[in-house]
Motif scaffolding. Sequence first.
Motif, PDB file in Angstrom:
ATOM      1  N   ARG A   1       0.871  -1.189   0.000  1.00  0.00           N
ATOM      2  CA  ARG A   1       0.000   0.000   0.000  1.00  0.00           C
ATOM      3  C   ARG A   1       0.907   1.238   0.000  1.00  0.00           C
ATOM      4  O   ARG A   1       1.030   1.958   0.980  1.00  0.00           O
ATOM      5  N   ILE A   2       1.570   1.459  -1.139  1.00  0.00           N
ATOM      6  CA  ILE A   2       2.675   2.396  -1.218  1.00  0.00           C
ATOM      7  C   ILE A   2       2.208   3.839  -0.985  1.00  0.00           C
ATOM      8  O   ILE A   2       2.836   4.593  -0.229  1.00  0.00           O
ATOM      9  N   ASP A   3       1.132   4.265  -1.637  1.00  0.00           N
ATOM     10  CA  ASP A   3       0.683   5.655  -1.489  1.00  0.00           C
ATOM     11  C   ASP A   3       0.297   5.954  -0.048  1.00  0.00           C
ATOM     12  O   ASP A   3       0.642   7.016   0.500  1.00  0.00           O
ATOM     13  N   GLU A   4      -0.429   5.021   0.578  1.00  0.00           N
ATOM     14  CA  GLU A   4      -0.833   5.218   1.965  1.00  0.00           C
ATOM     15  C   GLU A   4       0.392   5.271   2.877  1.00  0.00           C
ATOM     16  O   GLU A   4       0.450   6.088   3.810  1.00  0.00           O
ATOM     17  N   ALA A   5       1.370   4.403   2.617  1.00  0.00           N
ATOM     18  CA  ALA A   5       2.588   4.401   3.424  1.00  0.00           C
ATOM     19  C   ALA A   5       3.312   5.736   3.316  1.00  0.00           C
ATOM     20  O   ALA A   5       3.789   6.291   4.317  1.00  0.00           O
ATOM     21  N   GLY A   6       3.412   6.272   2.105  1.00  0.00           N
ATOM     22  CA  GLY A   6       4.088   7.548   1.924  1.00  0.00           C
ATOM     23  C   GLY A   6       3.393   8.670   2.678  1.00  0.00           C
ATOM     24  O   GLY A   6       4.051   9.513   3.310  1.00  0.00           O
ATOM     25  N   ALA A   7       2.068   8.701   2.620  1.00  0.00           N
ATOM     26  CA  ALA A   7       1.323   9.752   3.323  1.00  0.00           C
ATOM     27  C   ALA A   7       1.530   9.654   4.827  1.00  0.00           C
ATOM     28  O   ALA A   7       1.743  10.668   5.509  1.00  0.00           O
ATOM     29  N   LEU A   8       1.479   8.435   5.381  1.00  0.00           N
ATOM     30  CA  LEU A   8       1.679   8.251   6.820  1.00  0.00           C
ATOM     31  C   LEU A   8       3.095   8.644   7.239  1.00  0.00           C
ATOM     32  O   LEU A   8       3.297   9.283   8.286  1.00  0.00           O
ATOM     33  N   ALA A   9       4.081   8.273   6.439  1.00  0.00           N
ATOM     34  CA  ALA A   9       5.476   8.604   6.776  1.00  0.00           C
ATOM     35  C   ALA A   9       5.673  10.111   6.817  1.00  0.00           C
ATOM     36  O   ALA A   9       6.356  10.647   7.702  1.00  0.00           O
ATOM     37  N   ARG A  10       5.063  10.828   5.871  1.00  0.00           N
ATOM     38  CA  ARG A  10       5.229  12.279   5.843  1.00  0.00           C
ATOM     39  C   ARG A  10       4.542  12.936   7.037  1.00  0.00           C
ATOM     40  O   ARG A  10       5.040  13.939   7.575  1.00  0.00           O
ATOM     41  N   VAL A  11       3.401  12.397   7.471  1.00  0.00           N
ATOM     42  CA  VAL A  11       2.734  12.920   8.665  1.00  0.00           C
ATOM     43  C   VAL A  11       3.638  12.752   9.887  1.00  0.00           C
ATOM     44  O   VAL A  11       3.804  13.669  10.701  1.00  0.00           O
ATOM     45  N   ALA A  12       4.238  11.552  10.020  1.00  0.00           N
ATOM     46  CA  ALA A  12       5.114  11.300  11.161  1.00  0.00           C
ATOM     47  C   ALA A  12       6.334  12.201  11.136  1.00  0.00           C
ATOM     48  O   ALA A  12       6.752  12.745  12.168  1.00  0.00           O
ATOM     49  N   LEU A  13       6.911  12.396   9.958  1.00  0.00           N
ATOM     50  CA  LEU A  13       8.119  13.224   9.856  1.00  0.00           C
ATOM     51  C   LEU A  13       7.827  14.701  10.100  1.00  0.00           C
ATOM     52  O   LEU A  13       8.703  15.439  10.571  1.00  0.00           O
ATOM     53  N   ALA A  14       6.612  15.129   9.818  1.00  0.00           N
ATOM     54  CA  ALA A  14       6.248  16.505  10.122  1.00  0.00           C
ATOM     55  C   ALA A  14       6.259  16.747  11.623  1.00  0.00           C
ATOM     56  O   ALA A  14       6.604  17.841  12.085  1.00  0.00           O
ATOM     57  N   ALA A  15       5.897  15.687  12.392  1.00  0.00           N
ATOM     58  CA  ALA A  15       5.899  15.812  13.856  1.00  0.00           C
ATOM     59  C   ALA A  15       7.280  15.561  14.446  1.00  0.00           C
ATOM     60  O   ALA A  15       7.655  16.181  15.441  1.00  0.00           O
ATOM     61  N   GLU A  16       8.032  14.643  13.859  1.00  0.00           N
ATOM     62  CA  GLU A  16       9.368  14.304  14.376  1.00  0.00           C
ATOM     63  C   GLU A  16      10.287  14.014  13.195  1.00  0.00           C
ATOM     64  O   GLU A  16      10.345  12.891  12.692  1.00  0.00           O
ATOM     65  N   PRO A  17      11.020  15.028  12.719  1.00  0.00           N
ATOM     66  CA  PRO A  17      11.864  14.833  11.526  1.00  0.00           C
ATOM     67  C   PRO A  17      12.970  13.790  11.709  1.00  0.00           C
ATOM     68  O   PRO A  17      13.532  13.320  10.717  1.00  0.00           O
ATOM     69  N   ALA A  18      13.300  13.417  12.964  1.00  0.00           N
ATOM     70  CA  ALA A  18      14.373  12.446  13.194  1.00  0.00           C
ATOM     71  C   ALA A  18      13.860  11.017  13.285  1.00  0.00           C
ATOM     72  O   ALA A  18      14.641  10.106  13.549  1.00  0.00           O
ATOM     73  N   SER A  19      12.563  10.793  13.069  1.00  0.00           N
ATOM     74  CA  SER A  19      12.008   9.444  13.215  1.00  0.00           C
ATOM     75  C   SER A  19      12.598   8.487  12.187  1.00  0.00           C
ATOM     76  O   SER A  19      12.244   8.514  10.999  1.00  0.00           O
ATOM     77  N   GLY A  20      13.493   7.631  12.646  1.00  0.00           N
ATOM     78  CA  GLY A  20      14.132   6.686  11.734  1.00  0.00           C
ATOM     79  C   GLY A  20      13.162   5.720  11.108  1.00  0.00           C
ATOM     80  O   GLY A  20      13.320   5.320   9.952  1.00  0.00           O
ATOM     81  N   HIS A  21      12.119   5.308  11.859  1.00  0.00           N
ATOM     82  CA  HIS A  21      11.134   4.377  11.297  1.00  0.00           C
ATOM     83  C   HIS A  21      10.390   5.020  10.125  1.00  0.00           C
ATOM     84  O   HIS A  21      10.165   4.381   9.086  1.00  0.00           O
ATOM     85  N   ALA A  22       9.984   6.287  10.270  1.00  0.00           N
ATOM     86  CA  ALA A  22       9.270   6.972   9.189  1.00  0.00           C
ATOM     87  C   ALA A  22      10.193   7.194   7.989  1.00  0.00           C
ATOM     88  O   ALA A  22       9.780   7.028   6.833  1.00  0.00           O
ATOM     89  N   VAL A  23      11.434   7.580   8.253  1.00  0.00           N
ATOM     90  CA  VAL A  23      12.399   7.764   7.161  1.00  0.00           C
ATOM     91  C   VAL A  23      12.596   6.456   6.412  1.00  0.00           C
ATOM     92  O   VAL A  23      12.628   6.429   5.173  1.00  0.00           O
ATOM     93  N   HIS A  24      12.699   5.385   7.167  1.00  0.00           N
ATOM     94  CA  HIS A  24      12.895   4.080   6.539  1.00  0.00           C
ATOM     95  C   HIS A  24      11.701   3.703   5.665  1.00  0.00           C
ATOM     96  O   HIS A  24      11.862   3.193   4.552  1.00  0.00           O
ATOM     97  N   ALA A  25      10.500   3.964   6.183  1.00  0.00           N
ATOM     98  CA  ALA A  25       9.304   3.670   5.399  1.00  0.00           C
ATOM     99  C   ALA A  25       9.301   4.477   4.103  1.00  0.00           C
ATOM    100  O   ALA A  25       9.010   3.947   3.015  1.00  0.00           O
ATOM    101  N   LEU A  26       9.637   5.771   4.196  1.00  0.00           N
ATOM    102  CA  LEU A  26       9.626   6.613   3.004  1.00  0.00           C
ATOM    103  C   LEU A  26      10.724   6.204   2.023  1.00  0.00           C
ATOM    104  O   LEU A  26      10.537   6.300   0.795  1.00  0.00           O
ATOM    105  N   ALA A  27      11.865   5.736   2.538  1.00  0.00           N
ATOM    106  CA  ALA A  27      12.925   5.245   1.650  1.00  0.00           C
ATOM    107  C   ALA A  27      12.420   4.070   0.817  1.00  0.00           C
ATOM    108  O   ALA A  27      12.689   3.986  -0.390  1.00  0.00           O
ATOM    109  N   HIS A  28      11.668   3.174   1.442  1.00  0.00           N
ATOM    110  CA  HIS A  28      11.099   2.049   0.697  1.00  0.00           C
ATOM    111  C   HIS A  28      10.020   2.518  -0.274  1.00  0.00           C
ATOM    112  O   HIS A  28       9.899   1.975  -1.381  1.00  0.00           O
TER     113      HIS A  28
END
Length: 930
Positions: free
Chosen positions: A650-677
Amino acid sequence: MVTAHPRSTVAVVGAGAAGALVAVQLCEAAARRRTPLELLLIDPAAEAGRGTAYATEVPEHRLNVPVGGMSCFPDDPGHFRRWLCRHGESTVDAGDFASRHRFGSYLADTLGRAIITAHGTVTVRRLRTKATRCTETADGRLALALADGDTVTADSVVLATGPAAGQAGWAPAGLTRSQRFIGRPWAPGALDPVGDGDDVLLVGTGLTAVDLSLVLDRPGRTVHAVSRTGLLPRPHAVAPLPPVPPPPGLSGLPLNRLRSALRRHFAASLRDHGDWRPALDGLRPHIVRLWQGLGDEERAEFLGRDATRWNVHRHRMAPATAETVARLRSTRRLRVHAGRIAGAEPLDDGGLAVRFADGRELRVAWVVDCTGPGLRAEGDSDPLWSGLLADGLATPGPLGIGVATHAGRLLDARGRDPRPLFTLGSPRRGELWETTAIPEIRAQAKEVAEAVLAPLAPTRRPTRRRPTDQFGLSLSTHASAASSFRSGLARVVTVRAKAAEAFARATELDPGFALGHAALALLGHECGADVDVARELADARRSVRERGDDRERSFVDVVSRRIAAHGAPGGGCAGGGAGGDGDLALIDHLDRYPGDAFALSIAVPTIAFSGVGDLDGTLAQRLVEQTAPAYDGHWFHTSLLAFLRQEQGRIDEAGALARVALAAEPASGHAVHALAHVHYESGDHRAGRDWLDGWIGGHGRGAVHRAHFSWHVALHELALDDSAAVRRRWFAQLAPRQVNGVRALVDSGSLLWRARMARNWTGRVPVDAVLDAVARDLVERPATAFTALHGAVALTAAGDLPALRRLRTHAAGADAVQREVVVPLCGALEAVLEERWTAAVRELRAVLPSLRRVGGSAAQREVVEETLLYAMVEAGHSDTARVLLEERLDRRESPLDRRRLLDLGTAAGTRGGPAGPRGADRAELADARG
């Protein structure tokens, strides 16, 4: 709030092994419980921990218990072995026999560390003198008179005085009067007068005589040893077998029937295993109970009839010592006699003519008493014990051996234990019999420390709430340690470095903080942090028993079970599960405590930890979704959900969720990793490369798995067919000087192989440097299938066919995933190395559908598909390779794959082969991909 409690004084008389072990337990337990304590260590020796037994510097003097049985801590049996490994003996095994001097150093170091850890709670004073008298004061305390004329008063006293001195009651008067008789051979300088050519008689053939025979051996000298039986201690087995438990029903048997039952037990072990030692070793936990089941007459009969044979079998020599003794006997430099000394007369040359009871005579220059310590309390020349017995503060034990105690507390002449006066080790021999070895003494030390500290527990009354972590869960510690724990947890959930340092600081501030110790154990076990995992786990278990709530006890149990599963440090995007009982405990914990972010990080990982299963499975989805209400949209939980969605496709949904998380915490490695994928799977390689490269240089500078993010950037560069960029990235951010351990194997090694398979790296790839940066066991004997897959890839890149076959052999005897996936993968890669391309294609196709079972992400497992594509081209299967490339391009754009497709068309045109894919090829490939 803790009510102020006066600092209690505990005096430990004797700072040898027993005293050091008690002091260690007192320091650590008092620090965990925050019990103020003044500890007095009273002993004239220069260094605590050695006593007589471990002061010897003769390297041949070895322990008579293997390393695995000599830990200071009953609940951490590997502690001594790990200490040896950290102090220059990296190859030592639990079955080895260390030198006695080395063990003394270990005791001293462990005590020193315990004192440092307890600093602030426990004050320690070392009094270099002897205690000569112990009396009761008017206020119920205990006063110790010291040899230097001083007196100290203590609330509790522990008598760790070691074995009583022998009295040489066996020796005739003519011998004891002689200046050629050495009654205390371990006293400093006692053996100095013995000349190099002087023959010596050792009286006694036990372990003391064995040790002295090694010291006294010289060319041209004969060392004699005599005892009533002439029996030497038996040797330990070179390769010991597991203990064999004794048959049931031994307790309460009269001595004659017990003797017969044990003979049958030993005979059965000899018959079934070819060795009597497993039977005796299996009997050890039951010895105290059997001894206490005998009456005094039976005990006396045992001492007269059985004790010698028991001792020579029970207290054995190290194999190396036994080999040396055998060599000395074969060369006649050591001669052993059976007999009893009846008299001794001086000779004109200054020596002694020693006469045995059977009339034999032996002429020697010196006689040395090796009969060992005394048994009888009333025969002890120590004024401290003599005074206690005379004053009625102590009473002799059974048969007059040692003293009577109740759980280590001295009984007085009336059989009561009203005073906080304790002992352990040899003084308890009358009631326990086996009480002189470290495994028994360390258990008694723990028991005594518990008894001493029990009445000192500070009273607590409820006041303000306990501190919490950032997710609202309470912590059983004080505010300063809680602050450090929150810092460590923040680094865990953002996947940033220095989490272990923060947790270590929390345990320094509060040594009894169970969650801090458990977090350290987990980071050491699953992330490779520089932590003594077993030690931290033992501390967590001790601490949580003393002051932990239900959630903390459950978390420590989860960590214990995962570590017991023997998983390797995590290295995958989502590694394989620990499996079995550990997974069930973790799932149950999250059902009860969904807001435990540390536990959720373990269960649903993206980079670190090993998870409870594949992230695209229903279990991970259930765990993430059922815990959502506890986080109310918190960026940490959103980051995990983003990674889960991309694994589900579910690539589009994953990207949207990762960007929401990074807006709150730009250092979130889990969100960065998700967006990298997301960028990789959507084929957005240029944007993915630029964005992730920028994050690494900015918010990602403190990321704990920075190399893995660099690997993701390199994948984009590889997909863009930019070979120069891939090389620059590898040497700048992924070469072994930048990355080591499992991360080097998983990221650096696999990238080199992928670049080679893509014909994007010309010449030999520098994978040998990667393998040099990884422990060989991790490569050839990995604990998880995920690590095994990457080990196989790295060995293939290095062209190391023998090592690849060793890995295959290991996998064949490992878990089901290694047997069923890694074994055939190794076989396929062997075919690649041997350039059997058709076989390689067939075997790689067969293994592709099962790869998901090894864990990791689809992007990581793709290394096998890259190898298949290369093998297809080498085998001349251009049509099937074209099908594979077109399917990949349907999923995501890749300039690399377009170039490879173009190369296939050019090659096919040159050979005159068909240009279009066949339907059969496409169906066959779809079957292989599953």
